[in-house]
Design a protein around this motif. Structure first.
Motif, short mmCIF file in Angstrom:
data_model
loop_
_atom_site.label_atom_id
_atom_site.label_comp_id
_atom_site.label_asym_id
_atom_site.label_seq_id
_atom_site.Cartn_x
_atom_site.Cartn_y
_atom_site.Cartn_z
N GLU A 511 0.81 -1.22 0.00
CA GLU A 511 0.00 0.00 0.00
C GLU A 511 0.85 1.27 0.00
O GLU A 511 0.31 2.37 -0.03
N ILE A 512 2.17 1.15 0.05
CA ILE A 512 2.99 2.35 0.15
C ILE A 512 2.95 3.17 -1.15
O ILE A 512 2.56 2.67 -2.20
N GLY A 513 3.35 4.42 -1.01
CA GLY A 513 3.44 5.27 -2.20
C GLY A 513 2.54 6.47 -2.20
O GLY A 513 2.68 7.38 -3.03
N SER A 514 1.58 6.56 -1.27
CA SER A 514 0.68 7.71 -1.25
C SER A 514 1.42 8.97 -0.81
O SER A 514 2.38 8.91 -0.04
N THR A 515 0.94 10.10 -1.30
CA THR A 515 1.52 11.40 -0.94
C THR A 515 0.56 12.13 -0.02
O THR A 515 -0.65 12.15 -0.24
N MET A 516 1.13 12.74 1.03
CA MET A 516 0.35 13.46 2.04
C MET A 516 0.81 14.91 2.10
O MET A 516 1.93 15.24 1.68
N GLN A 517 -0.07 15.75 2.62
CA GLN A 517 0.30 17.15 2.84
C GLN A 517 -0.18 17.59 4.21
O GLN A 517 -1.35 17.40 4.58
N LEU A 518 0.74 18.18 4.96
CA LEU A 518 0.39 18.82 6.23
C LEU A 518 0.38 20.32 5.99
O LEU A 518 1.34 20.88 5.44
N SER A 519 -0.70 20.97 6.37
CA SER A 519 -0.81 22.40 6.11
C SER A 519 -1.41 23.15 7.29
O SER A 519 -2.23 22.61 8.04
N PHE A 520 -0.96 24.39 7.43
CA PHE A 520 -1.52 25.32 8.41
C PHE A 520 -1.52 26.70 7.77
O PHE A 520 -0.46 27.30 7.57
N GLU A 521 -2.72 27.17 7.42
CA GLU A 521 -2.82 28.42 6.67
C GLU A 521 -1.98 28.30 5.38
O GLU A 521 -2.16 27.37 4.62
N ALA A 522 -1.00 29.16 5.19
CA ALA A 522 -0.20 29.12 3.96
C ALA A 522 1.02 28.20 4.07
O ALA A 522 1.70 27.94 3.07
N ASP A 523 1.29 27.69 5.28
CA ASP A 523 2.46 26.83 5.48
C ASP A 523 2.12 25.40 5.12
O ASP A 523 1.08 24.86 5.55
N LYS A 524 3.01 24.75 4.31
CA LYS A 524 2.72 23.39 3.83
C LYS A 524 3.96 22.52 3.88
O LYS A 524 5.09 23.00 3.74
N LEU A 525 3.71 21.22 4.07
CA LEU A 525 4.76 20.21 4.00
C LEU A 525 4.21 19.00 3.24
O LEU A 525 3.21 18.40 3.67
N ASP A 526 4.82 18.66 2.12
CA ASP A 526 4.43 17.48 1.35
C ASP A 526 5.41 16.34 1.64
O ASP A 526 6.63 16.57 1.69
N PHE A 527 4.89 15.14 1.80
CA PHE A 527 5.77 14.00 2.03
C PHE A 527 5.10 12.74 1.49
O PHE A 527 3.89 12.71 1.23
N LYS A 528 5.91 11.69 1.36
CA LYS A 528 5.43 10.45 0.75
C LYS A 528 5.56 9.30 1.74
O LYS A 528 6.52 9.23 2.51
N ILE A 529 4.56 8.41 1.72
CA ILE A 529 4.64 7.18 2.51
C ILE A 529 5.47 6.19 1.70
O ILE A 529 4.95 5.38 0.92
N ALA A 530 6.78 6.29 1.84
CA ALA A 530 7.69 5.52 0.98
C ALA A 530 8.21 4.26 1.65
O ALA A 530 8.78 3.40 0.98
N LYS A 531 8.05 4.15 2.96
CA LYS A 531 8.57 3.00 3.68
C LYS A 531 7.43 2.25 4.34
O LYS A 531 6.54 2.84 4.96
N ALA A 532 7.45 0.93 4.21
CA ALA A 532 6.38 0.10 4.78
C ALA A 532 6.54 -0.05 6.29
O ALA A 532 7.66 -0.08 6.81
N ASN A 533 5.43 -0.10 7.00
CA ASN A 533 5.38 -0.52 8.40
C ASN A 533 4.13 -1.39 8.54
O ASN A 533 3.04 -0.89 8.79
N ALA A 534 4.30 -2.68 8.29
CA ALA A 534 3.17 -3.60 8.35
C ALA A 534 2.95 -4.05 9.79
O ALA A 534 3.89 -4.38 10.49
#
Length: 597
Positions: A511-534
């Motif tokens: 299931e890995i590979g999805s991209t997420m974004q953390l945001s607060f107002e105009a501040d943003k951080l994009d990151f990817k679920i690239a490593k598995a933790n089953a």
């Protein structure tokens, strides 16, 4: 030779006389004694009847019983019907709605920031202070225990916890891995704290989190109870008894007792037993229908079975052994009582609802106020005065002749019933007037603290995302099945700066590979679920009955990167921006660690 002897003898007599005079002067002045250490041990969901000293033949609790033999036992001691309200009343000496506590989750468990806690009082008096266990009165600093007077904290700040073995806990804000069964682990930390502070006064708060469900029991204790025949069973008025659940609860109570014995042995070994006040109580009535002295009600009820707590206290040499105290008292009394017993002069801006119980403990022929003590939960209120209780349905009972609340004597004492009914009306008008108003955001990045933990419990789900269980405290979010789905926290960023983001998650390799974004107002951080933790569900083998709460997974931290947050209030959002397969991740919590300024 004789002359030399007379000179030496004269010098010795002068020295001895000076020493005696100095001792005499010190006696007149009153040499300040070391203040007593204080240890408060509180169990979670243990009923009054879950102790052998109260007549339950289904278990043995010799170490807790010994506190009563060595000191005093209160026969009418009251707490709140549920967890966080009792903790708030114990810590502040005030009824929990006044302190801002109206719920057990999602922010409603937090003690208002303008309240003074017992730990504040003892720390101000020079005590080393520590809390090990279930806090349940606020997670994010300055609601965190480190901001409420405790130098040391080890445990968890949520309500119920989902895993009791090698638990995911925290130490002063940092996430750590627990060691073994949680109650044994918490006690290990308490013993270490006592050892490290044996030469100076200390205040130790040990709020255990059992026998609260889930009913995870170590093999050793379970072996003694899994086939045990129960002699006394629940009163039919509290509902049908689940005997296996009862066995698990009593096994957990015996584990608590063993750990209380470890603390007593440590005090004796260090010769601190006569210098330490030790208290044991529970936070509310039993969490199931089981024997509880025939009392009406259980956890969640304002009747006797829901709010009457075992309460024992010892201080050898000061409190007489075997003392029985009948006067009505409660958790709100502990702050003034312990400060009074310890000789601490304190000033609290807000009026306390509790009063000092010291006269009952160390004085004879004392006069005691004819006071009223109120119990509240979920809009229901009962009041106790002397031997009487007026329940939430305005029915009056005489607890001296009818502790099980079976005979309504309202018609026999109409004047008392009316007076108590009016007192309840007045109490509700004064204490509950602001209980539904709560605009407090979750604080992020307090300038005095490095860590901010944001659990799934405190977030709101949007879109297809689902909570793993209807009870939020130890839950996680799953079913992230659509792009744009998100969870959000209502936050107030208190310090602008850079924050390292760690997301505690589970995601199998396929299931890995999805991209997420953390945001607060105009501040943003994009990151990817690239490593598995089953991870599947963990430690289910220790569940002795099927749980109603969420099962636990082995959540691991994903270092998502660094986000810059500006100061201010708003929504902190974690969103799926590019879904790889069918479920982006299972989300347990997020840790923000302030890196700058």
């Amino acid at each position: 030779m004789c002359l030399i002897f007379r000179i030496i003898l004269t010098a010795w007599l002068i020295s001895s006389s000076s020493l005696s005079m100095a001792l005499s002067i010190d006696s007149l002045r009153g040499v300040e004694k070391r203040k007593p250490n204080v240890i408060i041990i509180m169990s979670d969901d243990q009923g009054w009847g879950d102790l052998s000293m109260n007549g339950n033949p289904n278990l043995q609790t010799p170490h807790i019983d010994r506190i009563a033999k060595n000191g005093a036992r209160f026969s009418h001691f009251y707490v709140s019907p549920v967890c966080s309200p009792t903790r708030a009343e114990l810590l502040t000496g005030r009824y929990h709605p006044r302190a801002g506590v109206y719920s057990t989750s999602e922010g409603g468990e937090r003690i208002n920031l303008d309240e003074t806690t017992m730990a504040d009082v003892f720390k101000e008096a020079g005590y080393a202070t520590a809390a090990f266990g279930k806090w349940h009165n606020g997670m994010q600093y300055p609601y965190h225990p480190n901001a409420r007077g405790f130098d040391e904290f080890y445990g968890f700040c949520s309500g119920h916890w989902g895993n009791y073995f090698n638990s995911l806990l925290e130490h002063n804000g940092q996430i750590v891995q627990g060691n073994g069964f949680i109650i044994d682990d918490l006690t290990d930390k308490a013993l270490e704290f006592i050892d490290n502070n044996q030469n100076d006064p200390f205040f130790l708060y040990l709020p255990y989190n059992t026998p609260h469900s889930p009913m995870q029991v170590p093999d050793k204790e379970w072996a003694s109870f899994k086939d045990k025949s129960l002699i006394k069973l629940a009163d039919a008025r509290t509902g049908e008894e689940d005997v296996v659940f009862t066995r698990a609860a009593l096994a957990l109570c015996e584990n608590i007792d063993w750990n209380v014995g470890r603390i007593q042995n440590q005090l004796k070994k260090l010769k601190l037993d006569r210098e330490t006040i030790v208290i044991y109580l529970s936070d509310n009535g039993p969490n199931s229908s089981r024997w509880n002295g025939g009392m009406k009600g259980k956890k969640g009820s304002t009747d006797e079975g829901g709010v009457k707590s075992p309460f024992v206290i010892q201080w050898p040499g000061t409190i007489s052994s075997g003392l029985e105290i009948d006067q009505v008292s409660g958790a709100v009394d502990l702050l003034p009582t312990l400060a009074d017993l310890s000789g601490i002069n304190y000033s609290i801006p807000k009026a306390l609802d509790g009063i000092s119980l010291k006269p009952l403990l160390v004085e004879s022929n004392q006069k005691w106020p004819d006071r009223m003590l109120f119990s509240h939960w979920n809009g229901k209120v009962s009041v106790r005065k002397g031997r009487y209780v007026l329940d939430d349905n305005s029915k009056l009972f005489d607890l001296t002749t009818d502790p099980e609340q079976r005979v309504d004597i309202t018609s026999q004492k109409p004047e008392l019933t009316k007076a108590l009914s009016m007192a309840v009306v007045d109490w509700k008008a004064e204490v509950l007037k602001d209980i539904a108003i709560d605009n407090r955001p979750f604080p992020v990045g307090h300038p005095d603290y490095k860590y901010t933990q944001l659990p799934a419990r405190d977030a709101v789900a949007h879109g297809t995302i689902k909570r793993s269980n209807k009870y939020p405290n130890s839950s996680y979010f799953t079913n992230w099945t659509k792009n744009g789905d998100y969870i959000s926290w209502n936050v107030d960023v208190l310090s602008e700066g850079d924050y390292a983001v760690a997301v505690y998650y589970v995601c199998p390799a396929d299931e890995i590979g999805s991209t997420m974004q953390l945001s607060f107002e105009a501040d943003k951080l994009d990151f990817k679920i690239a490593k598995a933790n089953a991870s599947g569900m963990i430690n289910q083998q220790y569940d002795r009955v099927e749980r109603m709460e969420s099962y636990e997974k082995d959540f691991k931290p994903l270092k998502a990167g660094v986000i810059h947050l500006k100061k201010g209030a708003g929504e902190l959002i974690l969103r799926t921006t590019a879904l790889s397969k069918t479920n982006a991740l299972d989300f347990r919590m997020m840790m923000l660690t302030r890196e700058s300024p």
